[in-house]
Write an enzyme that holds these catalytic residues in place. Structure first.
Site, PDB file in Angstrom:
ATOM      1  N   ARG A   1       0.841  -1.240  -0.021  1.00 36.79           N
ATOM      2  CA  ARG A   1      -0.082   0.183   0.142  1.00 36.79           C
ATOM      3  C   ARG A   1       1.102   1.379  -0.109  1.00 36.79           C
ATOM      4  O   ARG A   1       0.531   2.424  -0.345  1.00 36.79           O
ATOM      5  CB  ARG A   1      -0.846  -0.053   1.204  1.00 36.79           C
ATOM      6  CG  ARG A   1      -1.928   1.266   1.298  1.00 36.79           C
ATOM      7  CD  ARG A   1      -3.313   1.053   2.177  1.00 36.79           C
ATOM      8  NE  ARG A   1      -2.722   0.706   3.583  1.00 36.79           N
ATOM      9  CZ  ARG A   1      -2.095   1.367   4.435  1.00 36.79           C
ATOM     10  NH1 ARG A   1      -1.884   2.544   4.121  1.00 36.79           N
ATOM     11  NH2 ARG A   1      -1.912   0.895   5.632  1.00 36.79           N
TER      12      ARG A   1
ATOM     13  N   ASP B   1      -5.965  16.573 -17.738  1.00 31.37           N
ATOM     14  CA  ASP B   1      -6.206  15.139 -17.947  1.00 31.37           C
ATOM     15  C   ASP B   1      -5.793  15.002 -19.275  1.00 31.37           C
ATOM     16  O   ASP B   1      -6.406  15.283 -20.275  1.00 31.37           O
ATOM     17  CB  ASP B   1      -7.841  14.879 -17.744  1.00 31.37           C
ATOM     18  CG  ASP B   1      -8.062  13.220 -17.791  1.00 31.37           C
ATOM     19  OD1 ASP B   1      -7.411  12.478 -18.563  1.00 31.37           O
ATOM     20  OD2 ASP B   1      -8.977  12.818 -17.202  1.00 31.37           O
TER      21      ASP B   1
ATOM     22  N   LYS C   1      -7.051   3.294 -20.059  1.00 35.76           N
ATOM     23  CA  LYS C   1      -7.176   3.387 -21.687  1.00 35.76           C
ATOM     24  C   LYS C   1      -5.861   3.228 -22.400  1.00 35.76           C
ATOM     25  O   LYS C   1      -5.331   2.133 -22.371  1.00 35.76           O
ATOM     26  CB  LYS C   1      -7.627   4.933 -21.788  1.00 35.76           C
ATOM     27  CG  LYS C   1      -8.886   5.497 -20.699  1.00 35.76           C
ATOM     28  CD  LYS C   1     -10.079   4.618 -20.900  1.00 35.76           C
ATOM     29  CE  LYS C   1     -11.033   5.166 -19.820  1.00 35.76           C
ATOM     30  NZ  LYS C   1     -11.825   4.461 -19.097  1.00 35.76           N
TER      31      LYS C   1
HETATM   32  N1  PLP Z   1     -10.482  10.753 -17.752  1.00 38.05           N
HETATM   33  C1  PLP Z   1     -11.031  10.428 -18.651  1.00 38.05           C
HETATM   34  C2  PLP Z   1     -10.843  11.394 -19.748  1.00 38.05           C
HETATM   35  C3  PLP Z   1     -11.508   9.176 -18.732  1.00 38.05           C
HETATM   36  O1  PLP Z   1     -12.347   9.251 -19.951  1.00 38.05           O
HETATM   37  C4  PLP Z   1     -12.098   8.203 -17.507  1.00 38.05           C
HETATM   38  C5  PLP Z   1     -12.662   7.228 -17.982  1.00 38.05           C
HETATM   39  O2  PLP Z   1     -13.480   6.838 -18.846  1.00 38.05           O
HETATM   40  C6  PLP Z   1     -11.329   8.797 -16.507  1.00 38.05           C
HETATM   41  C7  PLP Z   1     -10.603   9.775 -16.475  1.00 38.05           C
HETATM   42  C8  PLP Z   1     -11.466   8.008 -15.427  1.00 38.05           C
HETATM   43  O3  PLP Z   1     -10.501   6.660 -15.485  1.00 38.05           O
HETATM   44  P1  PLP Z   1     -10.795   5.408 -14.896  1.00 38.05           P
HETATM   45  O4  PLP Z   1     -11.997   4.766 -15.244  1.00 38.05           O
HETATM   46  O5  PLP Z   1      -9.471   4.493 -14.835  1.00 38.05           O
HETATM   47  O6  PLP Z   1     -11.147   5.697 -13.245  1.00 38.05           O
END
Ligand code: PLP
Length: 381
Positions: free
Chosen positions: A65, A190, A215
């Site tokens: 952890r 992001d 992703k």
């Molecule tokens: N940021 C974006 C642009 C996303 O499309 C997603 C999920 O679809 C996330 C963050 C969240 O990611 P996670 O599903 O791995 O928590």
């Protein structure tokens, strides 16, 4: 002579092969692929050597952890790719975002977020962060003038996406970074849709970069993980929260993400090339009302004549699957109105431009001709 141990004792402790690095010099070798350290805890020979790692000091390991080798490899890899001082690997993109926001903002702070950001991000802000006395406001981040106006009043954080989800709108990062930094506002980006292969937001002035490694970084739809990259100070604060909450990436997921990243460059470039060709075909097609493609990136969104047309097209697709995610080797389609943005009120969603007939393609590694054959057939259904 030592007494042979009982079978129960033997079973409880198992028998371990010698680690290659522990073999005598002439027999020593290194594993070509990084081993998976599927262990939650690490043993020590004495109390003294356990103290530093237990405090999280140095590079040693004590408890998964806090830190483990596979998570650390993912952190070091993403930090190097993003040009960051350090990185933090977490259990999902959302937990990476949660650690960044909870470490960066506190009661009374104002957080600004791009208005057409990922639905899960909006839900974290509206349903949870707001409960802790953080004011959340949405801003048209594609227009720096709107951001400048919103920054007239003090704010702590501005959160944007390199490419917004699902309309693939681009923000002007250097302009936003200049606005933020003149006012002491933290710029969080992001970078899930672009990955460092296509955009490196820290070079453009961002303070922190967030990834859903679930992703494109992972790339195979077989893991859930997130990564945060930035300065030692910001990552240190987020790491302390990640340890307290217990949202470290699991060893297997971190291992899979590291393996996925080995082919990231090839995958992103191939997907982008195919997405560009598909966007051109969709733009030329009278059955398609609008196409959203900024000229780069592995995603294309397109709008059909309403919800019924979108549902009919999805049903008629033979190879492309309806996938509430993106970034895998297989091309997937999503219907944002019923998936990523289902929690938004329909009027608010439509006002952002996310129409009921909008479909988002996450382009994979199939050939463009096979993908177009599937789309062409489905559009005619
Ligand atoms: N940021 C974006 C642009 C996303 O499309 C997603 C999920 O679809 C996330 C963050 C969240 O990611 P996670 O599903 O791995 O928590």
């Amino acid at each position: 002579m030592r007494r042979p141990v009982d079978l129960a004792t033997l079973a409880a402790r198992g028998v371990r092969s010698p680690a290659p690095e522990a073999l005598p010099n002439g027999e020593r070798s290194t594993p070509s692929a990084e081993p998976l350290y599927q262990t939650s805890v690490f043993d020590f020979a004495d109390v003294e050597s356990s103290e530093g790692p237990l405090r999280g000091e140095g590079d040693g390991y004590s408890y998964a952890r806090i830190r483990h080798p596979n998570g650390r490899s993912l952190e070091l890899t993403v930090a190097a790719l993003e040009g960051a001082q350090d990185a933090l690997a977490t259990s999902s993109g959302m937990s990476a975002l949660g650690c960044a926001l909870l470490a960066g903002a506190t009661t009374g702070d104002r957080v600004l977020c791009q208005d057409d950001a990922y639905g899960g991000t909006r839900s974290l802000l509206d349903n949870h962060l707001a409960r802790f006395g953080v004011t959340v406001e949405y801003v048209r981040a594609t227009d720096p003038a709107c951001v400048a106006a919103a920054l007239d009043r003090p704010a702590r954080v501005l959160l944007v996406e390199t490419l917004s989800n699902p309309l693939l709108r681009e923000v002007d990062l250097p302009a936003l970074a200049a606005l933020c930094h003149a006012r002491g506002v933290l710029l969080l980006v992001d970078n899930t849709f672009a990955t460092p292969i296509l955009r490196r937001p820290l070079e453009q002035g961002a303070d922190l970069v967030i990834h859903s490694a679930t992703k494109f970084l992972g790339g195979h739809h077989d893991l859930t993980a997130g990564v945060l990259a930035g300065s030692h100070t910001l990552i240190g604060a987020a790491r302390s929260l990640s340890i307290a909450l217990g949202v470290q990436a699991a060893p297997l997921d971190a291992w899979l993400a590291c393996r996925g990243i080995r082919t990231l460059d090839l995958r992103m470039k191939r997907a982008e090339e195919t997405a560009r060709a598909l966007a051109a075909r969709l733009r030329a097609d009278v059955r398609v009302r609008a196409v959203h493609f900024p000229g780069w990136g592995p995603l294309v969104s397109f709008e059909l004549d309403g919800d019924a047309a979108a549902r009919r097209t999805v049903r008629a697709l033979a190879a492309i699957e309806l996938t509430p995610s993106l970034g895998g080797t297989a091309t997937g389609v999503s219907h944002p109105a019923t998936s990523s943005h289902r929690d938004m009120a329909p009027e608010a969603r439509r006002a952002l431009g996310i129409a009921d007939g909008l479909l988002r393609l996450s382009v994979g590694l199939e050939t463009e001709s096979d993908l177009w054959a599937d789309l062409d057939h489905a559009l005619g259904a």
